[in-house]
Scaffold this motif. Structure first.
Motif, short mmCIF file in Angstrom:
data_model
loop_
_atom_site.label_atom_id
_atom_site.label_comp_id
_atom_site.label_asym_id
_atom_site.label_seq_id
_atom_site.Cartn_x
_atom_site.Cartn_y
_atom_site.Cartn_z
N THR A 314 0.83 -1.20 0.00
CA THR A 314 0.00 0.00 0.00
C THR A 314 0.87 1.25 0.00
O THR A 314 2.07 1.19 0.28
N PRO A 315 0.27 2.41 -0.31
CA PRO A 315 1.04 3.67 -0.18
C PRO A 315 1.60 3.85 1.22
O PRO A 315 2.71 4.38 1.38
N ALA A 316 0.84 3.41 2.24
CA ALA A 316 1.33 3.54 3.61
C ALA A 316 2.57 2.69 3.84
O ALA A 316 3.45 3.06 4.62
N SER A 317 2.66 1.54 3.17
CA SER A 317 3.85 0.69 3.35
C SER A 317 5.08 1.36 2.77
O SER A 317 6.19 1.25 3.33
N ALA A 318 4.92 2.06 1.65
CA ALA A 318 6.06 2.81 1.08
C ALA A 318 6.48 3.94 2.00
O ALA A 318 7.69 4.19 2.19
N GLU A 319 5.50 4.60 2.60
CA GLU A 319 5.82 5.66 3.56
C GLU A 319 6.54 5.09 4.78
O GLU A 319 7.50 5.69 5.29
N GLU A 322 10.20 4.53 4.18
CA GLU A 322 10.97 5.76 4.29
C GLU A 322 11.20 6.13 5.76
O GLU A 322 12.31 6.55 6.14
N THR A 339 1.25 4.88 10.79
CA THR A 339 1.54 4.40 9.44
C THR A 339 1.46 2.87 9.38
O THR A 339 0.93 2.30 8.41
N ARG A 342 -2.21 2.13 9.29
CA ARG A 342 -2.82 2.44 8.00
C ARG A 342 -2.44 1.42 6.93
O ARG A 342 -3.20 1.15 6.01
N ALA A 343 -1.24 0.84 7.07
CA ALA A 343 -0.78 -0.18 6.11
C ALA A 343 -1.35 -1.56 6.42
O ALA A 343 -1.04 -2.53 5.72
#
Length: 389
Positions: A314-319, A322, A339, A342-343
Protein backbone atom coordinates in the motif's frame (compact mmCIF):
# COMPACT_ATOMS: atom_id res chain seq x y z
CA UNK A 1 -6.62 7.81 17.29
CA UNK A 2 -5.37 9.53 20.42
CA UNK A 3 -2.84 12.32 20.57
CA UNK A 4 -0.10 10.13 22.00
CA UNK A 5 0.98 6.53 22.08
CA UNK A 6 -0.28 6.13 25.61
CA UNK A 7 -3.78 6.93 24.41
CA UNK A 8 -3.91 4.24 21.75
CA UNK A 9 -6.28 1.39 22.53
CA UNK A 10 -4.30 -1.46 24.00
CA UNK A 11 -6.82 -4.29 24.30
CA UNK A 12 -6.50 -6.64 21.32
CA UNK A 13 -9.87 -7.18 19.64
CA UNK A 14 -9.82 -10.89 18.97
CA UNK A 15 -13.05 -12.77 18.36
CA UNK A 16 -14.02 -14.61 21.53
CA UNK A 17 -12.85 -18.22 21.16
CA UNK A 18 -15.37 -20.96 21.80
CA UNK A 19 -14.68 -22.08 25.29
CA UNK A 20 -14.02 -25.61 26.49
CA UNK A 21 -12.81 -26.90 23.12
CA UNK A 22 -16.01 -26.87 21.15
CA UNK A 23 -18.69 -26.91 23.82
CA UNK A 24 -21.05 -24.01 24.43
CA UNK A 25 -19.37 -20.82 25.75
CA UNK A 26 -18.81 -20.40 29.45
CA UNK A 27 -20.06 -17.46 31.46
CA UNK A 28 -18.18 -14.39 30.31
CA UNK A 29 -16.93 -16.06 27.14
CA UNK A 30 -19.74 -15.37 24.73
CA UNK A 31 -22.73 -17.07 26.38
CA UNK A 32 -26.06 -15.49 25.39
CA UNK A 33 -27.34 -12.80 27.72
CA UNK A 34 -29.35 -14.26 30.58
CA UNK A 35 -28.56 -17.86 29.69
CA UNK A 36 -26.14 -20.37 31.17
CA UNK A 37 -23.46 -22.26 29.25
CA UNK A 38 -25.83 -25.05 28.20
CA UNK A 39 -28.83 -22.84 27.51
CA UNK A 40 -30.36 -23.01 30.98
CA UNK A 41 -31.38 -19.94 32.91
CA UNK A 42 -28.35 -18.39 34.58
CA UNK A 43 -28.51 -17.85 38.33
CA UNK A 44 -28.49 -14.38 39.84
CA UNK A 45 -24.89 -14.47 41.05
CA UNK A 46 -22.58 -12.06 39.20
CA UNK A 47 -20.21 -13.68 36.71
CA UNK A 48 -16.53 -13.64 37.72
CA UNK A 49 -14.33 -11.04 36.01
CA UNK A 50 -12.95 -11.97 32.60
CA UNK A 51 -9.76 -13.94 33.04
CA UNK A 52 -10.58 -14.79 36.67
CA UNK A 53 -9.92 -18.52 36.23
CA UNK A 54 -6.58 -17.88 34.54
CA UNK A 55 -5.50 -15.43 37.23
CA UNK A 56 -6.27 -18.04 39.88
CA UNK A 57 -4.23 -20.63 37.97
CA UNK A 58 -1.32 -18.23 37.58
CA UNK A 59 -1.39 -17.26 41.27
CA UNK A 60 -1.51 -20.90 42.30
CA UNK A 61 1.37 -21.79 39.99
CA UNK A 62 3.45 -18.93 41.36
CA UNK A 63 2.72 -20.03 44.94
CA UNK A 64 3.75 -23.63 44.22
CA UNK A 65 6.78 -22.91 42.04
CA UNK A 66 8.36 -19.98 43.87
CA UNK A 67 9.68 -22.04 46.82
CA UNK A 68 11.45 -24.36 44.37
CA UNK A 69 12.86 -21.38 42.48
CA UNK A 70 14.03 -19.65 45.64
CA UNK A 71 15.77 -22.81 46.84
CA UNK A 72 17.45 -23.26 43.46
CA UNK A 73 18.66 -19.66 43.35
CA UNK A 74 19.81 -19.95 46.95
CA UNK A 75 22.27 -22.65 45.88
CA UNK A 76 24.10 -20.27 43.53
CA UNK A 77 27.43 -18.57 44.33
CA UNK A 78 26.98 -15.11 45.87
CA UNK A 79 27.32 -12.84 42.82
CA UNK A 80 25.16 -15.03 40.59
CA UNK A 81 22.58 -15.40 43.34
CA UNK A 82 22.38 -11.64 43.80
CA UNK A 83 21.88 -10.95 40.08
CA UNK A 84 19.33 -13.72 39.68
CA UNK A 85 17.34 -12.65 42.72
CA UNK A 86 17.36 -9.07 41.46
CA UNK A 87 16.10 -10.23 38.07
CA UNK A 88 13.25 -12.16 39.72
CA UNK A 89 12.29 -9.05 41.68
CA UNK A 90 13.12 -10.54 45.08
CA UNK A 91 16.00 -8.18 45.89
CA UNK A 92 17.00 -4.60 45.18
CA UNK A 93 20.31 -3.87 43.50
CA UNK A 94 21.96 -3.48 46.92
CA UNK A 95 20.81 -6.95 47.99
CA UNK A 96 18.04 -5.80 50.33
CA UNK A 97 14.68 -7.63 50.11
CA UNK A 98 12.21 -6.42 47.49
CA UNK A 99 8.56 -7.09 46.77
CA UNK A 100 8.78 -6.95 42.98
CA UNK A 101 6.95 -9.42 40.80
CA UNK A 102 8.73 -12.38 39.23
CA UNK A 103 6.51 -12.41 36.16
CA UNK A 104 3.10 -13.86 35.39
CA UNK A 105 4.19 -17.54 35.66
CA UNK A 106 2.44 -18.40 32.39
CA UNK A 107 4.83 -21.20 31.43
CA UNK A 108 4.87 -23.05 34.77
CA UNK A 109 1.10 -22.67 34.91
CA UNK A 110 0.87 -24.37 31.50
CA UNK A 111 3.03 -27.28 32.74
CA UNK A 112 0.79 -27.78 35.75
CA UNK A 113 -2.46 -27.32 33.83
CA UNK A 114 -1.40 -29.84 31.19
CA UNK A 115 -0.42 -32.37 33.84
CA UNK A 116 -3.77 -31.86 35.58
CA UNK A 117 -5.72 -32.11 32.32
CA UNK A 118 -4.40 -35.59 31.58
CA UNK A 119 -3.45 -36.92 35.00
CA UNK A 120 -5.45 -35.08 37.63
CA UNK A 121 -4.24 -33.47 40.84
CA UNK A 122 -1.65 -36.15 41.59
CA UNK A 123 0.12 -35.61 38.26
CA UNK A 124 -0.09 -31.86 38.80
CA UNK A 125 1.60 -32.10 42.20
CA UNK A 126 4.36 -34.26 40.75
CA UNK A 127 5.14 -31.73 38.01
CA UNK A 128 6.05 -28.75 40.22
CA UNK A 129 9.83 -29.24 39.85
CA UNK A 130 9.43 -29.52 36.09
CA UNK A 131 7.35 -26.34 36.06
CA UNK A 132 10.11 -24.56 37.98
CA UNK A 133 12.67 -25.82 35.45
CA UNK A 134 10.64 -24.35 32.58
CA UNK A 135 10.42 -21.02 34.40
CA UNK A 136 14.18 -20.99 34.92
CA UNK A 137 14.76 -21.53 31.21
CA UNK A 138 12.33 -18.73 30.41
CA UNK A 139 14.21 -16.32 32.66
CA UNK A 140 17.55 -17.42 31.22
CA UNK A 141 16.26 -16.27 27.83
CA UNK A 142 15.00 -12.97 29.27
CA UNK A 143 18.38 -12.11 30.79
CA UNK A 144 20.15 -12.82 27.51
CA UNK A 145 17.52 -11.12 25.34
CA UNK A 146 17.72 -7.93 27.39
CA UNK A 147 21.47 -7.77 26.81
CA UNK A 148 21.20 -8.47 23.09
CA UNK A 149 18.29 -6.07 22.55
CA UNK A 150 19.72 -3.43 24.93
CA UNK A 151 16.36 -3.23 26.68
CA UNK A 152 16.71 -0.99 29.72
CA UNK A 153 13.47 -1.87 31.52
CA UNK A 154 11.73 -5.10 32.49
CA UNK A 155 8.93 -5.59 35.01
CA UNK A 156 8.93 -1.87 35.77
CA UNK A 157 12.57 -1.74 36.90
CA UNK A 158 16.02 -1.49 35.29
CA UNK A 159 17.14 -4.68 33.56
CA UNK A 160 19.90 -6.74 35.13
CA UNK A 161 22.55 -5.81 32.57
CA UNK A 162 22.03 -2.09 33.22
CA UNK A 163 22.70 -2.69 36.92
CA UNK A 164 25.33 -5.46 36.93
CA UNK A 165 26.82 -5.18 33.43
CA UNK A 166 26.58 -7.40 30.37
CA UNK A 167 28.87 -10.07 31.80
CA UNK A 168 26.92 -10.42 35.02
CA UNK A 169 23.56 -10.71 33.26
CA UNK A 170 24.84 -13.23 30.70
CA UNK A 171 26.49 -15.42 33.31
CA UNK A 172 23.44 -15.26 35.58
CA UNK A 173 21.33 -16.40 32.64
CA UNK A 174 23.72 -19.29 32.03
CA UNK A 175 23.38 -20.38 35.64
CA UNK A 176 19.57 -20.39 35.40
CA UNK A 177 19.73 -22.74 32.44
CA UNK A 178 22.08 -25.03 34.39
CA UNK A 179 19.75 -24.94 37.40
CA UNK A 180 16.82 -25.95 35.21
CA UNK A 181 18.60 -29.04 33.95
CA UNK A 182 19.80 -29.87 37.47
CA UNK A 183 16.25 -29.75 38.79
CA UNK A 184 15.19 -32.31 36.21
CA UNK A 185 18.32 -34.43 36.65
CA UNK A 186 17.60 -34.71 40.39
CA UNK A 187 13.87 -35.30 39.96
CA UNK A 188 12.96 -38.94 40.74
CA UNK A 189 9.82 -38.77 38.62
CA UNK A 190 9.97 -41.32 35.75
CA UNK A 191 9.17 -38.61 33.20
CA UNK A 192 12.12 -36.42 34.22
CA UNK A 193 14.69 -37.77 31.70
CA UNK A 194 12.30 -37.29 28.77
CA UNK A 195 11.41 -33.82 30.05
CA UNK A 196 15.09 -32.90 30.33
CA UNK A 197 15.73 -34.02 26.74
CA UNK A 198 12.70 -32.10 25.51
CA UNK A 199 13.74 -28.96 27.37
CA UNK A 200 17.30 -29.19 26.05
CA UNK A 201 15.98 -29.47 22.49
CA UNK A 202 13.79 -26.46 23.21
CA UNK A 203 16.81 -24.38 24.32
CA UNK A 204 18.57 -25.22 21.05
CA UNK A 205 15.49 -24.07 19.15
CA UNK A 206 15.25 -20.90 21.25
CA UNK A 207 18.86 -20.03 20.47
CA UNK A 208 18.30 -20.66 16.76
CA UNK A 209 15.25 -18.42 16.89
CA UNK A 210 17.17 -15.66 18.65
CA UNK A 211 19.94 -15.89 16.06
CA UNK A 212 17.37 -15.66 13.27
CA UNK A 213 15.87 -12.61 14.98
CA UNK A 214 19.20 -10.78 15.13
CA UNK A 215 20.00 -11.77 11.52
CA UNK A 216 16.65 -10.40 10.34
CA UNK A 217 17.35 -7.10 12.07
CA UNK A 218 20.45 -6.64 9.89
CA UNK A 219 18.42 -6.95 6.68
CA UNK A 220 16.41 -4.28 4.95
CA UNK A 221 12.63 -4.23 5.49
CA UNK A 222 11.88 -5.23 1.92
CA UNK A 223 14.13 -8.29 2.25
CA UNK A 224 12.22 -9.85 5.16
CA UNK A 225 9.16 -12.04 4.54
CA UNK A 226 6.25 -12.78 6.84
CA UNK A 227 7.00 -16.51 6.66
CA UNK A 228 10.51 -15.89 7.96
CA UNK A 229 9.28 -13.77 10.85
CA UNK A 230 6.54 -16.26 11.76
CA UNK A 231 9.10 -19.10 11.79
CA UNK A 232 11.39 -17.02 13.99
CA UNK A 233 8.53 -16.22 16.37
CA UNK A 234 7.57 -19.87 16.66
CA UNK A 235 11.14 -20.75 17.62
CA UNK A 236 11.55 -17.84 20.06
CA UNK A 237 8.12 -17.89 21.73
CA UNK A 238 6.07 -20.85 20.58
CA UNK A 239 8.73 -23.45 21.29
CA UNK A 240 8.86 -22.87 25.05
CA UNK A 241 5.09 -22.65 25.47
CA UNK A 242 4.77 -25.86 23.48
CA UNK A 243 7.45 -27.54 25.56
CA UNK A 244 5.74 -26.43 28.77
CA UNK A 245 2.50 -28.11 27.71
CA UNK A 246 4.30 -31.20 26.43
CA UNK A 247 6.28 -31.59 29.65
CA UNK A 248 3.04 -31.42 31.62
CA UNK A 249 1.72 -34.21 29.43
CA UNK A 250 4.85 -36.30 30.03
CA UNK A 251 4.40 -35.96 33.79
CA UNK A 252 0.81 -37.17 33.39
CA UNK A 253 2.01 -40.29 31.57
CA UNK A 254 0.51 -39.22 28.23
CA UNK A 255 1.33 -41.08 25.03
CA UNK A 256 3.36 -39.69 22.17
CA UNK A 257 0.36 -38.49 20.17
CA UNK A 258 -1.10 -36.53 23.07
CA UNK A 259 2.27 -35.03 23.98
CA UNK A 260 2.73 -33.94 20.35
CA UNK A 261 -0.76 -32.40 20.28
CA UNK A 262 -0.05 -30.50 23.51
CA UNK A 263 3.18 -29.22 22.04
CA UNK A 264 1.32 -28.06 18.93
CA UNK A 265 -1.34 -26.40 21.09
CA UNK A 266 1.32 -24.47 23.00
CA UNK A 267 3.14 -23.45 19.83
CA UNK A 268 0.01 -22.09 18.18
CA UNK A 269 -1.00 -20.29 21.38
CA UNK A 270 2.58 -19.02 21.61
CA UNK A 271 2.38 -17.52 18.14
CA UNK A 272 -0.89 -15.84 19.10
CA UNK A 273 0.86 -14.60 22.24
CA UNK A 274 3.75 -13.16 20.20
CA UNK A 275 1.42 -11.47 17.74
CA UNK A 276 -0.43 -9.74 20.57
CA UNK A 277 2.89 -8.96 22.29
CA UNK A 278 4.07 -7.25 19.12
CA UNK A 279 0.83 -5.25 18.98
CA UNK A 280 1.37 -4.19 22.59
CA UNK A 281 5.01 -3.36 21.78
CA UNK A 282 3.77 -0.67 19.38
CA UNK A 283 0.47 0.48 20.86
CA UNK A 284 0.71 -0.61 24.50
CA UNK A 285 0.47 1.72 27.47
CA UNK A 286 3.91 1.92 29.17
CA UNK A 287 2.18 2.35 32.52
CA UNK A 288 0.98 -1.23 32.10
CA UNK A 289 3.78 -2.76 30.04
CA UNK A 290 6.68 -1.38 32.09
CA UNK A 291 8.53 -0.53 28.86
CA UNK A 292 9.19 2.87 27.25
CA UNK A 293 6.70 4.27 24.74
CA UNK A 294 7.28 2.90 21.25
CA UNK A 295 10.45 1.03 22.21
CA UNK A 296 10.06 -1.51 19.38
CA UNK A 297 9.58 1.24 16.80
CA UNK A 298 12.46 3.30 18.17
CA UNK A 299 14.69 0.24 17.79
CA UNK A 300 13.29 -0.28 14.27
CA UNK A 301 12.35 -3.84 15.13
CA UNK A 302 10.86 -5.95 12.37
CA UNK A 303 7.97 -7.12 14.52
CA UNK A 304 5.10 -9.03 12.95
CA UNK A 305 2.75 -6.04 12.50
CA UNK A 306 5.58 -4.02 10.95
CA UNK A 307 6.58 -6.76 8.49
CA UNK A 308 2.92 -7.28 7.57
CA UNK A 309 2.65 -3.54 6.93
CA UNK A 310 5.73 -3.62 4.72
CA UNK A 311 4.27 -6.56 2.77
CA UNK A 312 0.92 -4.87 2.15
CA UNK A 313 2.05 -3.04 -0.99
CA UNK A 314 0.00 0.00 0.00
CA UNK A 315 1.04 3.67 -0.18
CA UNK A 316 1.33 3.54 3.61
CA UNK A 317 3.85 0.69 3.35
CA UNK A 318 6.06 2.81 1.08
CA UNK A 319 5.82 5.66 3.56
CA UNK A 320 6.72 3.28 6.38
CA UNK A 321 9.84 2.15 4.50
CA UNK A 322 10.97 5.76 4.29
CA UNK A 323 10.30 6.34 7.99
CA UNK A 324 12.17 3.18 9.00
CA UNK A 325 15.18 4.26 6.97
CA UNK A 326 15.57 7.44 9.01
CA UNK A 327 17.43 7.74 12.32
CA UNK A 328 15.17 7.18 15.30
CA UNK A 329 13.44 10.33 16.53
CA UNK A 330 11.16 10.15 19.54
CA UNK A 331 8.69 12.63 18.09
CA UNK A 332 8.21 10.39 15.01
CA UNK A 333 7.06 7.32 16.94
CA UNK A 334 3.37 8.15 16.96
CA UNK A 335 3.45 8.86 13.24
CA UNK A 336 5.24 5.56 12.55
CA UNK A 337 2.67 3.67 14.64
CA UNK A 338 -0.15 5.32 12.72
CA UNK A 339 1.54 4.40 9.44
CA UNK A 340 1.87 0.73 10.46
CA UNK A 341 -1.84 0.73 11.28
CA UNK A 342 -2.82 2.44 8.00
CA UNK A 343 -0.78 -0.18 6.11
CA UNK A 344 -2.85 -2.92 7.76
CA UNK A 345 -0.21 -4.26 10.15
CA UNK A 346 -2.33 -4.06 13.26
CA UNK A 347 -5.43 -5.66 11.71
CA UNK A 348 -3.34 -8.43 10.17
CA UNK A 349 -1.63 -9.24 13.48
CA UNK A 350 -4.89 -9.37 15.42
CA UNK A 351 -6.60 -11.48 12.76
CA UNK A 352 -3.63 -13.84 12.59
CA UNK A 353 -3.67 -14.16 16.38
CA UNK A 354 -7.33 -15.20 16.27
CA UNK A 355 -6.54 -17.77 13.58
CA UNK A 356 -3.65 -19.21 15.59
CA UNK A 357 -5.89 -19.50 18.63
CA UNK A 358 -8.45 -21.44 16.58
CA UNK A 359 -5.69 -23.85 15.52
CA UNK A 360 -4.57 -24.15 19.13
CA UNK A 361 -8.09 -25.14 20.18
CA UNK A 362 -8.15 -27.90 17.56
CA UNK A 363 -4.89 -29.33 18.87
CA UNK A 364 -6.07 -29.12 22.47
CA UNK A 365 -9.26 -31.02 21.60
CA UNK A 366 -7.09 -33.82 20.16
CA UNK A 367 -5.03 -34.17 23.34
CA UNK A 368 -7.76 -33.50 25.90
CA UNK A 369 -11.18 -34.33 24.43
CA UNK A 370 -12.92 -33.81 27.78
CA UNK A 371 -13.89 -30.10 27.77
CA UNK A 372 -13.92 -29.82 31.55
CA UNK A 373 -10.43 -31.30 31.86
CA UNK A 374 -9.16 -28.91 29.19
CA UNK A 375 -10.58 -25.85 30.94
CA UNK A 376 -7.39 -24.73 32.69
CA UNK A 377 -5.31 -24.82 29.51
CA UNK A 378 -8.02 -23.00 27.61
CA UNK A 379 -8.33 -20.31 30.28
CA UNK A 380 -4.57 -19.68 30.19
CA UNK A 381 -4.49 -19.53 26.40
CA UNK A 382 -7.37 -17.06 26.36
CA UNK A 383 -5.68 -14.97 29.04
CA UNK A 384 -2.35 -14.54 27.27
CA UNK A 385 -3.99 -13.56 23.98
CA UNK A 386 -6.48 -11.10 25.53
CA UNK A 387 -4.01 -9.14 27.62
CA UNK A 388 -2.94 -5.53 27.34
CA UNK A 389 0.44 -5.72 29.10
Amino acid sequence: MGDSLTEFRTEPTLPAPRARCGTEPRHGAGAPEGRGPIGTQRDSRPAPPEGHEAVMLLDRARTEVDPVLRAALGSLPGPMRRIARYHFGWEHADGSPAEGGAGKAIRPALVLAAAAALGGSEARAGAVRAAAAVELVHNFTLLHDDVMDRDATRRHRPTAWTVFGDEGAILAGDTLQALALRLLAQDPHPAAPAAAALLADCVVELCAGQYADTALERRGPADVTLDEVLAMAEAKTGALLGSACAIGGLYAGAGDADVAALDAFGREAGLAFQLIDDVIGIWGDPRRTGKPVGADLAARKKSLPVVAAFASGTPASAELAELYARPSEKEDLEHIAQTVERAGGRDWAQGQAADRMARAMQQLARAVPDPEAAGGLLALAEFVTRRSS
